[in-house]
Enzyme design. Structure first.
Site, PDB file in Angstrom:
ATOM      1  N   HIS A 108       0.838  -1.201   0.000  1.00 51.25           N
ATOM      2  CA  HIS A 108       0.000   0.000   0.000  1.00 51.25           C
ATOM      3  C   HIS A 108       0.872   1.249   0.000  1.00 51.25           C
ATOM      4  O   HIS A 108       0.644   2.189  -0.789  1.00 51.25           O
ATOM      5  CB  HIS A 108      -0.909  -0.034   1.226  1.00 51.25           C
ATOM      6  CG  HIS A 108      -1.666   1.231   1.468  1.00 51.25           C
ATOM      7  ND1 HIS A 108      -2.999   1.394   1.129  1.00 51.25           N
ATOM      8  CD2 HIS A 108      -1.292   2.418   2.044  1.00 51.25           C
ATOM      9  CE1 HIS A 108      -3.392   2.609   1.467  1.00 51.25           C
ATOM     10  NE2 HIS A 108      -2.383   3.244   2.028  1.00 51.25           N
ATOM     11  N   GLU A 109       1.871   1.281   0.874  1.00 51.56           N
ATOM     12  CA  GLU A 109       2.735   2.458   0.962  1.00 51.56           C
ATOM     13  C   GLU A 109       3.601   2.614  -0.284  1.00 51.56           C
ATOM     14  O   GLU A 109       3.823   3.728  -0.764  1.00 51.56           O
ATOM     15  CB  GLU A 109       3.611   2.377   2.219  1.00 51.56           C
ATOM     16  CG  GLU A 109       2.844   2.309   3.528  1.00 51.56           C
ATOM     17  CD  GLU A 109       1.924   3.501   3.737  1.00 51.56           C
ATOM     18  OE1 GLU A 109       2.132   4.555   3.116  1.00 51.56           O
ATOM     19  OE2 GLU A 109       0.970   3.372   4.533  1.00 51.56           O
TER      20      GLU A 109
END
Length: 300
Positions: free
Chosen positions: A145-146
């Site tokens: 996600h990051e």
């Protein structure tokens, strides 16, 4: 959310300091004998508005490290750190970007963030609590996600949007101050606001308009979260991404474990209850994000 909070706070500070300094030095090229020169004012505000945003972007990694106490992993000292470095390296390769710096910060809550002024000079950090609480596949999903934020260029895009908003914040703040000054002059036979009064109106108006601009930035951030979730699902698997969000949701529903003062940092923002909270929330409700992944109703 932490990267957004740090970015906005730094940006606002730069704008206010610039306004104070320029006012005290009398550097106001947009003023002439006839009042405001709108073209000159717009150019002036654009230059300093973009400067504030870009400064915030360029120091974002430094600010994040200092504010969280993140320890950058140069050489892994244990199996967990080695796995973390290897996982980020693999995800970065899948995303087609240079491997970001990887850090761990001392927080017992499950938090994570990514920041940096460009895709190939980024930082990804996770909390000690996240590593302790989540399964490896869920940690991988959070990291994906990051990495998605980095690969999508979210911080750069945010800086450009904020720069444009800064321009209009400064522009309209000075128009408001000028209108108030003219109104008082017409009512007080030339008295006007005076130096201090004009300066005070500009600062107050910048803060008010800045808060309005923050609503727009928050909306943009919420929109980009869905894309980052899609990236997490793509590189780590939908089940893992949904599982990670579900675990975060469970933590946000435990007030003793996740007080409001802490849920504001990174991807752990839960459902908000008040309208104002919803307006300024940088992340959508976790239920909405989970539903979007399950329905696959959007594409990266």
């Amino acid at each position: 959310m932490m990267r957004i909070i740090l970015f906005l706070a730094t940006n606002l500070a730069v704008i206010l300091i610039a306004s104070i300094t320029l006012r005290l030095l009398g550097v106001e090229p947009y003023l002439n004998a006839n009042g405001l020169n709108m073209n000159a004012l717009l150019i002036f505000c654009f230059i300093f508005g973009m400067a504030g945003s870009l400064i915030s972007l360029f120091i974002s990694k430094w600010m994040a490290k200092r504010s969280t106490g993140a320890q950058i992993i140069e050489q892994p000292s244990n199996a967990t750190e080695k796995w973390l470095l290897d996982t980020v390296e693999e995800l970065a390769r899948d995303a087609g970007i240079k491997t970001p710096e990887v850090g761990i910060f001392p927080a017992q809550q499950s938090n994570a963030f990514a920041t940096g002024w460009k895709k190939d000079d980024a930082l990804v950090a996770v909390s000690a609590g996240l590593l302790n609480r989540m399964k490896p596949e869920e940690v991988r999903a959070v990291l994906a996600h990051e990495i998605g934020h980095v690969a999508n260029g979210d911080m750069v895009t945010l800086a450009l949007i904020q720069g444009v908003l800064n321009t209009f914040v400064m522009f309209f703040a000075r128009i408001v101050a000028h209108l108030v000054d003219n109104f008082l002059r017409s009512r007080d036979n030339g008295g006007g606001l005076g130096f201090i009064g004009y300066f005070a109106v500009v600062i107050v108006a910048e803060i008010v308009f800045g808060l309005i601009a923050s609503v727009i930035v928050a909306w943009f951030s919420r929109f980009r979260e869905y894309r980052a979730d899609a990236a997490g699902a793509k590189w780590a698997g939908s089940a893992a991404m949904i599982g990670a969000l579900g675990r975060l949701k469970a933590e946000t529903e435990m007030p003793d474990q996740m007080p409001d003062t802490l849920t504001a940092f990174a991807i752990t923002t839960g459902q908000t209850r008040k309208v104002m909270e919803r307006l300024f929330a940088s992340h959508p409700p976790l239920d909405d994000r989970i539903r979007a992944l399950k329905e696959s109703s959007y594409r990266q």
